[in-house]
Design an enzyme around this catalytic site. Structure first.
Site, PDB file in Angstrom:
ATOM      1  N   LYS A   1      39.150  49.450  46.747  1.00  0.00           N
ATOM      2  CA  LYS A   1      40.084  49.315  46.737  1.00  0.00           C
ATOM      3  C   LYS A   1      41.655  50.124  46.189  1.00  0.00           C
ATOM      4  O   LYS A   1      41.190  50.840  45.063  1.00  0.00           O
ATOM      5  CB  LYS A   1      40.985  47.943  45.637  1.00  0.00           C
ATOM      6  CG  LYS A   1      40.198  46.518  46.307  1.00  0.00           C
ATOM      7  CD  LYS A   1      40.813  45.473  45.611  1.00  0.00           C
ATOM      8  CE  LYS A   1      40.166  45.446  44.231  1.00  0.00           C
ATOM      9  NZ  LYS A   1      39.862  44.664  43.703  1.00  0.00           N
TER      10      LYS A   1
ATOM     11  N   CYS B   1      41.759  39.502  41.619  1.00  0.00           N
ATOM     12  CA  CYS B   1      41.975  38.114  42.123  1.00  0.00           C
ATOM     13  C   CYS B   1      41.485  37.238  43.317  1.00  0.00           C
ATOM     14  O   CYS B   1      41.418  36.602  44.501  1.00  0.00           O
ATOM     15  CB  CYS B   1      42.324  37.042  40.744  1.00  0.00           C
ATOM     16  SG  CYS B   1      42.311  37.616  39.493  1.00  0.00           S
TER      17      CYS B   1
END
Length: 269
Positions: free
Chosen positions: A173, A209
């Protein structure tokens, strides 16, 4: 209806962990089941306590889910001890779980360390080789690749190392001042960039998450990996773009930004 299992820690403030996972799975229209690895006392300002469940009790939770509502995908988040990681790996193999997305949570958004050094080694040895996809951020990718990441070229190199070392697809990411919100998916000696637009929102509690749960949800519904990542990125952009502002620190996103039906109408006298 397809189902997805989240194996993660509870977040008492509701923005990350099990709570974020369940909200995300519901918003992406899969049935969410859970196995809780730890209770945390935390809010948007930080983590003040962590209490792990026992490996035996985690095993009972996993048995209960797999023998009844067998999951079409599994998302794994915060697991802070080696014993718990070993138990998860054992049960995933026992039940031949598929579409496993591992978010290798090591540090909370607030900066609190969430996993021990020996647990990181167990994660590498036991759990990551079982994964379909792992989703490290830049600091986590540096730990897993054992190299420094300073630009997009080193993101590619780190993703290649991680993917080849553990035999799974890797989504590194972006952010952390490396690039805007561009994520890199590496697998099978090839890679693709998923371009994202930086959203000026400091409330990012639970983004990792949420992204991994959205990917797992889409894999559960039968989308391929590229499409699942793209749909998950679109979802998280919407959740951030809703500009929810709760709490005194790095607040949560609006996981239900796209839910619009008769049950969401505000009560009026």
């Amino acid at each position: 209806m397809k189902s997805a299992l989240t194996i993660a820690g509870s977040d008492s403030s509701g923005g990350a962990g099990i709570q974020a996972d369940i909200k995300t799975m519901c918003a992406n229209h899969v049935f969410a089941t859970s196995a809780i690895t730890a209770l945390t006392a935390q809010n948007t300002l930080g983590v003040t306590g962590i209490m792990d469940v026992t490996p035996e009790f985690l095993a009972k939770q996993l048995d209960a889910v797999f023998t009844d509502i067998y999951p079409d995908a599994v998302k794994i988040g915060m697991v802070s001890s080696s014993d718990l990681i070993e138990m998860i790996a054992k049960k995933l193999k026992e039940y031949k779980a598929e579409n496993i997305v591992v978010d290798p949570v090591m540090v909370a958004t607030s900066g609190a360390r969430l996993i021990s050094e020996d647990a990181i080694e167990t994660l590498k040895k036991e759990l990551l080789p079982l994964a379909t996809l792992i989703t490290p951020n830049i600091p986590e990718a540096e730990v897993l690749s054992e190299m420094e990441i300073t630009d997009e070229a080193s993101m590619v190199e780190a993703a290649k190392k991680i993917s080849e070392n553990f035999g799974c697809a890797t989504l590194v990411k972006g952010g952390h001042q490396i690039n805007d919100a561009n994520d890199l998916l590496y697998r099978n000696i090839s890679y693709v960039w998923f371009k994202g637009k930086r959203i000026n929102n400091s409330n990012t509690h639970g983004t990792g998450c949420t992204l991994s749960s959205a990917i797992a949800s889409n894999l559960a519904k039968g989308y391929d990996l590229d499409t699942s990542v793209k749909r998950a990125k679109d979802y998280i952009s919407g959740a951030l773009g809703a500009m929810l502002d709760l709490g005194k620190g790095s607040g949560p996103m609006d996981h239900s930004f796209a839910i619009d039906n008769e049950y969401t109408t505000e009560y009026e006298e």
